[in-house]
Write a protein that holds these residues in place. Structure first.
Motif, PDB file in Angstrom:
ATOM      1  N   SER A  12       0.763  -1.300   0.057  1.00 28.90           N
ATOM      2  CA  SER A  12      -0.053  -0.445  -0.335  1.00 28.90           C
ATOM      3  C   SER A  12       1.369   1.033   0.096  1.00 28.90           C
ATOM      4  N   ILE A  13       1.544   0.975   0.299  1.00 30.76           N
ATOM      5  CA  ILE A  13       2.779   2.582   0.747  1.00 30.76           C
ATOM      6  C   ILE A  13       3.882   2.818  -0.384  1.00 30.76           C
ATOM      7  N   ALA A  14       3.834   1.776  -1.489  1.00 30.37           N
ATOM      8  CA  ALA A  14       4.820   1.806  -2.707  1.00 30.37           C
ATOM      9  C   ALA A  14       3.712   2.075  -3.562  1.00 30.37           C
ATOM     10  N   ALA A  15       2.221   1.561  -3.263  1.00 31.09           N
ATOM     11  CA  ALA A  15       1.605   1.755  -4.471  1.00 31.09           C
ATOM     12  C   ALA A  15       1.346   3.795  -4.242  1.00 31.09           C
ATOM     13  N   LEU A  16       1.327   3.988  -2.906  1.00 26.16           N
ATOM     14  CA  LEU A  16       0.970   5.528  -2.235  1.00 26.16           C
ATOM     15  C   LEU A  16       1.738   6.176  -3.398  1.00 26.16           C
ATOM     16  N   LEU A  17       3.572   6.212  -3.008  1.00 22.46           N
ATOM     17  CA  LEU A  17       4.348   6.615  -3.643  1.00 22.46           C
ATOM     18  C   LEU A  17       4.495   6.919  -5.644  1.00 22.46           C
ATOM     19  N   ALA A  18       3.944   5.388  -5.437  1.00 20.42           N
ATOM     20  CA  ALA A  18       4.245   5.605  -7.487  1.00 20.42           C
ATOM     21  C   ALA A  18       3.171   6.886  -7.190  1.00 20.42           C
ATOM     22  N   ILE A  19       1.841   6.237  -7.176  1.00 21.14           N
ATOM     23  CA  ILE A  19       0.893   7.264  -7.441  1.00 21.14           C
ATOM     24  C   ILE A  19       1.440   9.444  -7.198  1.00 21.14           C
ATOM     25  N   ILE A  20       1.782   9.148  -6.403  1.00 20.14           N
ATOM     26  CA  ILE A  20       2.236  10.434  -6.022  1.00 20.14           C
ATOM     27  C   ILE A  20       3.361  10.770  -6.695  1.00 20.14           C
ATOM     28  N   LEU A  21       4.167  10.106  -7.252  1.00 22.09           N
ATOM     29  CA  LEU A  21       5.327  10.489  -8.114  1.00 22.09           C
ATOM     30  C   LEU A  21       4.912  10.592  -9.074  1.00 22.09           C
ATOM     31  N   ILE A  22       3.945   9.392 -10.107  1.00 23.98           N
ATOM     32  CA  ILE A  22       3.795   9.265 -11.407  1.00 23.98           C
ATOM     33  C   ILE A  22       3.026  10.984 -11.225  1.00 23.98           C
ATOM     34  N   GLY A  23       1.672  11.080 -10.512  1.00 26.43           N
ATOM     35  CA  GLY A  23       0.819  12.239 -10.757  1.00 26.43           C
ATOM     36  C   GLY A  23       0.968  13.440  -9.997  1.00 26.43           C
ATOM     37  N   PRO A  24       0.759  13.857  -9.019  1.00 29.38           N
ATOM     38  CA  PRO A  24       0.908  15.774  -8.768  1.00 29.38           C
ATOM     39  C   PRO A  24       2.515  15.185  -8.871  1.00 29.38           C
ATOM     40  N   ALA A  25       3.521  15.056  -8.016  1.00 27.55           N
ATOM     41  CA  ALA A  25       4.628  15.663  -8.474  1.00 27.55           C
ATOM     42  C   ALA A  25       5.073  15.694  -9.395  1.00 27.55           C
ATOM     43  N   ASP A  26       4.710  14.968 -10.783  1.00 28.80           N
ATOM     44  CA  ASP A  26       5.126  14.416 -12.026  1.00 28.80           C
ATOM     45  C   ASP A  26       6.954  14.293 -12.062  1.00 28.80           C
ATOM     46  N   TYR A  27       7.572  12.963 -11.650  1.00 26.59           N
ATOM     47  CA  TYR A  27       8.742  13.240 -11.095  1.00 26.59           C
ATOM     48  C   TYR A  27       9.166  12.473 -12.315  1.00 26.59           C
ATOM     49  N   PHE A  28       8.593  11.709 -13.348  1.00 26.17           N
ATOM     50  CA  PHE A  28       9.002  10.834 -14.177  1.00 26.17           C
ATOM     51  C   PHE A  28       9.100  11.587 -15.634  1.00 26.17           C
ATOM     52  N   VAL A  29      10.468  11.980 -15.998  1.00 28.24           N
ATOM     53  CA  VAL A  29      10.120  12.978 -17.217  1.00 28.24           C
ATOM     54  C   VAL A  29      11.453  12.159 -18.681  1.00 28.24           C
ATOM     55  N   HIS A  30      10.902  13.124 -20.001  1.00 28.73           N
ATOM     56  CA  HIS A  30      12.413  12.084 -20.337  1.00 28.73           C
ATOM     57  C   HIS A  30      12.529  13.648 -21.069  1.00 28.73           C
ATOM     58  N   GLY A  31      13.990  13.198 -21.937  1.00 32.78           N
ATOM     59  CA  GLY A  31      14.046  13.780 -23.502  1.00 32.78           C
ATOM     60  C   GLY A  31      14.719  15.196 -23.420  1.00 32.78           C
ATOM     61  N   TYR A  32      15.235  15.743 -24.264  1.00 32.90           N
ATOM     62  CA  TYR A  32      15.547  16.601 -24.522  1.00 32.90           C
ATOM     63  C   TYR A  32      14.989  17.387 -25.909  1.00 32.90           C
ATOM     64  N   PHE A  33      13.483  18.577 -25.260  1.00 33.41           N
ATOM     65  CA  PHE A  33      13.298  18.489 -26.634  1.00 33.41           C
ATOM     66  C   PHE A  33      13.109  20.004 -27.045  1.00 33.41           C
ATOM     67  N   CYS A  34      13.791  20.590 -28.126  1.00 31.99           N
ATOM     68  CA  CYS A  34      13.746  21.855 -28.664  1.00 31.99           C
ATOM     69  C   CYS A  34      13.079  21.709 -29.696  1.00 31.99           C
ATOM     70  N   ASP A  35      12.925  23.476 -29.737  1.00 31.89           N
ATOM     71  CA  ASP A  35      12.263  24.177 -30.905  1.00 31.89           C
ATOM     72  C   ASP A  35      13.254  24.702 -31.866  1.00 31.89           C
ATOM     73  N   GLU A  36      13.909  24.108 -32.620  1.00 31.13           N
ATOM     74  CA  GLU A  36      15.165  25.476 -33.129  1.00 31.13           C
ATOM     75  C   GLU A  36      14.678  25.693 -34.486  1.00 31.13           C
ATOM     76  N   ILE A  37      15.152  26.870 -34.563  1.00 30.82           N
ATOM     77  CA  ILE A  37      14.687  27.458 -35.780  1.00 30.82           C
ATOM     78  C   ILE A  37      15.796  27.434 -36.684  1.00 30.82           C
ATOM     79  N   ASP A  38      14.960  27.412 -38.062  1.00 36.61           N
ATOM     80  CA  ASP A  38      16.073  27.350 -38.933  1.00 36.61           C
ATOM     81  C   ASP A  38      16.590  27.923 -39.635  1.00 36.61           C
ATOM     82  N   CYS A  39      17.746  28.608 -39.465  1.00 37.98           N
ATOM     83  CA  CYS A  39      18.026  29.931 -39.681  1.00 37.98           C
ATOM     84  C   CYS A  39      18.739  29.605 -41.010  1.00 37.98           C
ATOM     85  N   THR A  40      18.351  28.879 -41.838  1.00 30.30           N
ATOM     86  CA  THR A  40      18.626  29.138 -43.336  1.00 30.30           C
ATOM     87  C   THR A  40      17.623  30.537 -43.865  1.00 30.30           C
TER      88      THR A  40
END
Length: 178
Positions: A12-40
């Protein structure tokens, strides 16, 4: 009695911790996303000169528009192959406390291309920060920052006209998954 309930309590404690980290804490993130300008696609009239970093630092301000900002991409000119020295990017908060510093080895940066600079600081959405560019070390050639017309600036930039973009991570779990 407690021994029989201990596994259920731990699950129960592990499930509650997972729910908090996935939901309100938004702990799990990935990537490096950037909208580069095409300089040409930028016309010659929209390039508004350059900033020589030889004698002075360049200081600008920005405000992250989303959570999970992970870096900045810079666009340098006057940057020949084999250049030496470092370009130091320092991020400061409103109180002028340095909260992150990144040194870019100029030998690894190609001229007129985007270069990724990662930040370790936890920058808050909607809060203004100062970004300072300075050259350190023994540079063979001093790099220049490219100024552009304000139409090409990202929304995060609050002062300065330097051509750069801001990178963010995305949440691993979508709203529907949460």
């Amino acid at each position: 009695m407690l021994r029989k309930r201990l596994p259920a309590i731990m699950i129960s404690i592990a499930a509650l911790l997972a729910i908090i980290l996935i939901g309100p804490a938004d702990y799990f993130v990935h990537g490096y996303f950037c909208d580069e300008i095409d300089c040409t696609q930028i016309t010659a009239e929209d390039f508004a000169g350059s900033i020589n970093l030889e004698n002075n630092d360049y200081i600008m301000t920005f405000m992250p528009e989303k959570d999970h900002m992970v870096g900045i991409e810079i666009y340098l000119i006057n940057q020949p192959d084999g250049n030496t020295g470092n370009l130091t990017l320092t991020i400061s908060d409103k109180s002028d406390n340095d909260i992150d510093k990144a040194d870019v080895d100029l030998a690894n940066v190609k001229a007129a291309t985007w270069y990724k600079v990662y930040t370790k600081a936890k920058l808050k959405k909607g809060e203004e920060y100062t970004l300072r560019f300075s050259v350190t070390g023994n540079c063979t050639n001093i790099p220049y920052l490219q100024n552009v017309d304000s139409d090409y600036l990202p929304d995060e930039t609050t002062s300065g006209n330097v051509l750069l973009c801001y990178a963010y991570s995305d949440s691993t779990f979508t709203f529907q998954d949460k």
